[in-house]
Design an enzyme around this catalytic site. Structure first.
Site, PDB file in Angstrom:
ATOM      1  CE  LYS A   1      -1.655   2.154   3.585  1.00  0.00           C
ATOM      2  NZ  LYS A   1      -2.311   2.827   4.787  1.00  0.00           N
TER       3      LYS A   1
ATOM      4  CG  ASP B   1      -7.409   2.101   2.719  1.00  0.00           C
ATOM      5  OD1 ASP B   1      -8.393   1.722   2.146  1.00  0.00           O
ATOM      6  OD2 ASP B   1      -7.523   3.037   3.542  1.00  0.00           O
TER       7      ASP B   1
END
Length: 158
Positions: A62, A79
């Site tokens: 991420k 996320d």
């Protein structure tokens, strides 16, 4: 800046002592390995840039993708909010990062600016409406097509 001063500076972010230690370790590696200069990542091919970022301590998929999409690279960061929304809407079947990323990238116009825009809007949507606990399905515009609402939440309300 010492670790204690850094920890105090980032205290509002939470977990400040752990994060300060990681930031210092990351900075040390960037200085040693790259002479403190990561600007080359902007011009590197996507996968090469991603691989280099993932080799840095504390940088996961991420974080790497957030950096890359902000540099204009065609990638979609995922996320916890985006994972939750994707599963509830049936856009993904598992929590697999790459599966969720591919699903969104295949759905959206292939444009880094659009990827970043949708990424940020989904995070906000996850914070405000499609919350982990007590989702606000009553105000959600997706409830007609939402697996979570129609299979779980909708039944409870009947």
């Amino acid at each position: 800046m010492g670790e204690e001063a850094l920890a105090n500076a980032i205290k509002p972010a939470g977990m400040h002592r752990v994060r300060a230690r990681k930031i210092i370790e990351l900075s040390r590696v960037i200085l040693e390995k790259y002479g403190g200069d990561l600007t080359w990542i902007r011009d590197a091919p996507l996968e090469e840039a991603r691989r280099a970022l993932l080799e840095l301590p504390g940088v996961g998929e991420k974080t790497a993708d957030v950096i890359l999409v902000n540099l204009g690279k065609p990638t979609f960061p995922v996320d916890t909010h985006i994972t939750r929304i994707s599963l509830r809407l049936g856009i993904a079947r598992s929590r697999n990062y790459r599966e969720i990323q591919r699903a969104w990238m295949n759905t959206l116009t292939p444009d880094p600016g659009r990827y970043l825009e949708v990424h940020l809007k989904l995070i906000q949507f996850g914070r405000d409406v499609c919350k982990a606990r007590n989702p606000r399905c009553d105000v959600c515009g997706f409830k007609d097509v939402c697996n979570y609402y129609n299979n779980i939440k909708g039944r409870a309300g009947q």
